[in-house]
Design a protein around this motif. Structure first.
Motif, mmCIF file in Angstrom:
data_model
loop_
_atom_site.group_PDB
_atom_site.id
_atom_site.type_symbol
_atom_site.label_atom_id
_atom_site.label_comp_id
_atom_site.label_asym_id
_atom_site.label_seq_id
_atom_site.Cartn_x
_atom_site.Cartn_y
_atom_site.Cartn_z
ATOM 1 N N UNK A 63 0.866 -1.097 0.022
ATOM 2 C CA UNK A 63 -0.020 -0.018 -0.120
ATOM 3 C C UNK A 63 0.854 1.094 0.084
ATOM 4 N N UNK A 64 0.286 2.259 -0.384
ATOM 5 C CA UNK A 64 0.473 3.652 -0.268
ATOM 6 C C UNK A 64 -0.138 4.550 0.853
ATOM 7 N N UNK A 65 0.601 5.210 1.798
ATOM 8 C CA UNK A 65 -0.035 6.108 2.588
ATOM 9 C C UNK A 65 0.103 7.586 2.413
ATOM 10 N N UNK A 66 -0.591 8.324 1.869
ATOM 11 C CA UNK A 66 -0.484 9.823 1.502
ATOM 12 C C UNK A 66 -1.075 10.840 2.213
ATOM 13 N N UNK A 67 -0.625 11.836 2.707
ATOM 14 C CA UNK A 67 -0.769 13.228 3.004
ATOM 15 C C UNK A 67 -0.859 14.140 2.012
ATOM 16 N N UNK A 68 -1.952 14.668 1.492
ATOM 17 C CA UNK A 68 -2.005 15.586 0.484
ATOM 18 C C UNK A 68 -2.344 17.197 1.046
ATOM 19 N N UNK A 69 -1.828 17.922 0.318
ATOM 20 C CA UNK A 69 -1.622 19.502 0.634
ATOM 21 C C UNK A 69 -2.139 20.289 -0.647
ATOM 22 N N UNK A 70 -3.260 20.996 -0.338
ATOM 23 C CA UNK A 70 -3.713 22.176 -1.302
ATOM 24 C C UNK A 70 -3.329 23.298 -0.967
ATOM 25 N N UNK A 71 -2.458 24.126 -1.702
ATOM 26 C CA UNK A 71 -1.983 25.335 -1.161
ATOM 27 C C UNK A 71 -2.390 26.355 -1.741
ATOM 28 N N UNK A 72 -3.231 26.527 -2.683
ATOM 29 C CA UNK A 72 -3.883 27.475 -3.730
ATOM 30 C C UNK A 72 -5.541 27.819 -3.606
ATOM 31 N N UNK A 73 -6.243 26.643 -2.779
ATOM 32 C CA UNK A 73 -7.713 26.611 -2.724
ATOM 33 C C UNK A 73 -8.480 26.145 -3.976
ATOM 34 N N UNK A 74 -7.991 25.446 -4.981
ATOM 35 C CA UNK A 74 -8.465 24.733 -5.836
ATOM 36 C C UNK A 74 -8.822 23.184 -5.672
ATOM 37 N N UNK A 75 -8.584 22.715 -4.156
ATOM 38 C CA UNK A 75 -9.130 21.086 -3.959
ATOM 39 C C UNK A 75 -8.110 20.257 -4.675
ATOM 40 N N UNK A 76 -7.131 20.767 -5.591
ATOM 41 C CA UNK A 76 -6.030 19.921 -6.111
ATOM 42 C C UNK A 76 -4.668 19.857 -5.238
ATOM 43 N N UNK A 77 -4.110 18.850 -5.017
ATOM 44 C CA UNK A 77 -2.962 18.700 -4.251
ATOM 45 C C UNK A 77 -1.816 19.361 -4.833
ATOM 46 N N UNK A 78 -0.962 20.155 -4.154
ATOM 47 C CA UNK A 78 0.203 20.861 -4.758
ATOM 48 C C UNK A 78 1.576 20.221 -4.136
ATOM 49 N N UNK A 185 0.380 29.853 3.571
ATOM 50 C CA UNK A 185 -0.564 30.317 4.525
ATOM 51 C C UNK A 185 -1.582 29.137 4.743
ATOM 52 N N UNK A 186 -2.883 29.531 4.592
ATOM 53 C CA UNK A 186 -3.902 28.453 4.718
ATOM 54 C C UNK A 186 -3.790 27.430 3.779
ATOM 55 N N UNK A 187 -3.922 26.292 4.359
ATOM 56 C CA UNK A 187 -3.978 25.229 3.260
ATOM 57 C C UNK A 187 -5.056 24.103 3.423
ATOM 58 N N UNK A 188 -5.368 23.132 2.436
ATOM 59 C CA UNK A 188 -6.330 22.220 2.775
ATOM 60 C C UNK A 188 -5.689 20.942 2.607
ATOM 61 N N UNK A 267 -9.271 22.511 6.825
ATOM 62 C CA UNK A 267 -8.766 23.716 6.599
ATOM 63 C C UNK A 267 -7.921 23.916 7.723
ATOM 64 N N UNK A 268 -6.484 24.166 7.340
ATOM 65 C CA UNK A 268 -5.534 24.642 8.447
ATOM 66 C C UNK A 268 -4.447 25.683 8.173
ATOM 67 N N UNK A 269 -4.435 26.667 9.104
ATOM 68 C CA UNK A 269 -3.561 27.880 8.901
ATOM 69 C C UNK A 269 -2.497 27.737 10.095
ATOM 70 N N UNK A 270 -1.388 27.371 9.980
ATOM 71 C CA UNK A 270 -0.615 27.071 10.957
ATOM 72 C C UNK A 270 -0.064 28.206 11.676
ATOM 73 N N UNK A 271 -0.364 29.449 11.486
ATOM 74 C CA UNK A 271 -0.246 30.626 12.160
ATOM 75 C C UNK A 271 -1.229 30.921 13.015
#
Length: 345
Positions: A63-78, A185-188, A267-271
């Protein structure tokens, strides 16, 4: 996604408990606001029907275990963090953590820059932690931090504060990273598991917000778990229909509330301080109460259960596993049935 509902109705993804995503957490590192903690929990330790334990092997080597992060708000992983596990002849496991950016982060594969290699997986109470650069990594059995009165949910939402998960375990992937590795900044955020047993990567499970699976049954649930957040608008009508029946929402309001649950990202803003559902999720946030309030349109706002007291104050923050050599009580599977009974009432 707080599945915790595996069993005769829902089943484990691809029939493998190791692929079952339970919860996702994100919060600033205590005492160091320049770093964040991401936790992906999978593989409940037991199942209801037939009652008994799941496999002792923490993670699936195929298996592959993934954490995905969207940095620009388009719900696609960057950005994506990918974890693969290998097994040795004595049954012990090691993990390799990779990072990938750009278009490849939205794709499927196990490539990427190696951040941590050959990290030992913890199978007992002691947490084996691996550090490299600005990262710290843990993988292995831990006490399940999810808390909820499942039996009360089965009893027409008559809660007594009986925490069904107080002695349950999960397998955790815990990652400490610099905030700069998350984005500006804020990420998904969301997590997913992929099954490669058949020779190609197939998405088995995905999610971020707790208990979303309650709204879905049959082919709709399969499509949801195989889908991407960018396409989640297609499920608004399904969620809205469930909310109309379970919470007594008017149709227009049901669609509005369903829209707040989709796309399925945290939704997560680390600041900012973490507090579910507005920003990330800590291990003590009462996500179950928040879900009940939405599900019932405010008619039920709590289950009288509080956070677990075995949490650690330092990395990896999750409490040590319970005696995993002794079978524990089964993981709850009846809540989806209860929700459907409410929907039909």
């Amino acid at each position: 996604m707080s599945h915790h509902y595996s069993g005769p109705d829902f089943g484990f993804p691809h029939g493998d408990a190791r692929l079952d995503l339970t919860d996702l957490y994100a919060f600033p590192k205590p005492g160091d606001p320049d770093k964040s903690i991401l936790i992906m929990n999978v593989h409940p330790s037991a199942v209801v029907n037939p009652p008994g334990r799941t496999t002792r092997e923490p993670f699936a080597p195929t298996a592959l275990y993934e954490l995905k992060i969207d940095t620009n708000g388009d719900a696609v992983a960057d950005i994506a963090y990918r974890v693969r596990f290998s097994s040795s002849a004595d049954g012990s496991q090691t993990a390799t953590l990779r990072r990938v950016e750009g278009a490849k982060a939205a794709g499927t594969g196990d490539g990427g820059e190696v951040i941590i290699g050959a990290a030992p997986v913890s199978s007992g109470r002691d947490a084996r932690v691996t550090a490299a650069g600005g990262y710290r990594f843990f993988a292995g059995w831990r006490s399940d931090p999810f808390f909820f009165d499942t039996r009360g949910a089965l009893n027409d939402l008559q809660f007594t504060g009986d925490d069904f998960f107080i002695e349950k375990d999960v397998c955790s992937i815990v990652l400490e990273m610099p905030n700069s590795a998350l984005g500006p900044g804020r990420v998904g955020l969301w997590a997913r598991t992929l099954d490669g047993a058949g020779g190609v990567w197939v998405q088995a499970d995905r999610g971020a917000l707790p208990a979303q699976a309650v709204f879905l049954v049959g082919s709709e649930r399969e499509a949801y778990l195989a889908g991407e957040p960018a396409n989640d608008a297609r499920f608004i009508a399904v969620f809205a229909h469930a909310l109309e029946h379970t919470g007594g929402y008017a149709p227009e309001e049901a669609r509005r509330v369903a829209g707040t649950l989709l796309p399925d990202m945290l939704s997560y803003d680390p600041t900012r301080p973490a507090s579910f559902p507005s920003n990330g999720r800590t291990l003590t946030d009462d996500a179950a109460d928040a879900f009940l309030a939405v599900l019932t349109n405010g008619k039920v706002t709590g289950d009288k259960v509080g956070a677990h007291i075995d949490l650690l104050t330092a990395f990896p923050y999750l409490g040590p596993p319970h005696d995993i050599s002794v079978p524990s009580h089964a993981i709850a599977t009846e809540l989806p049935k209860a929700s459907r009974r409410l929907a039909s009432s």
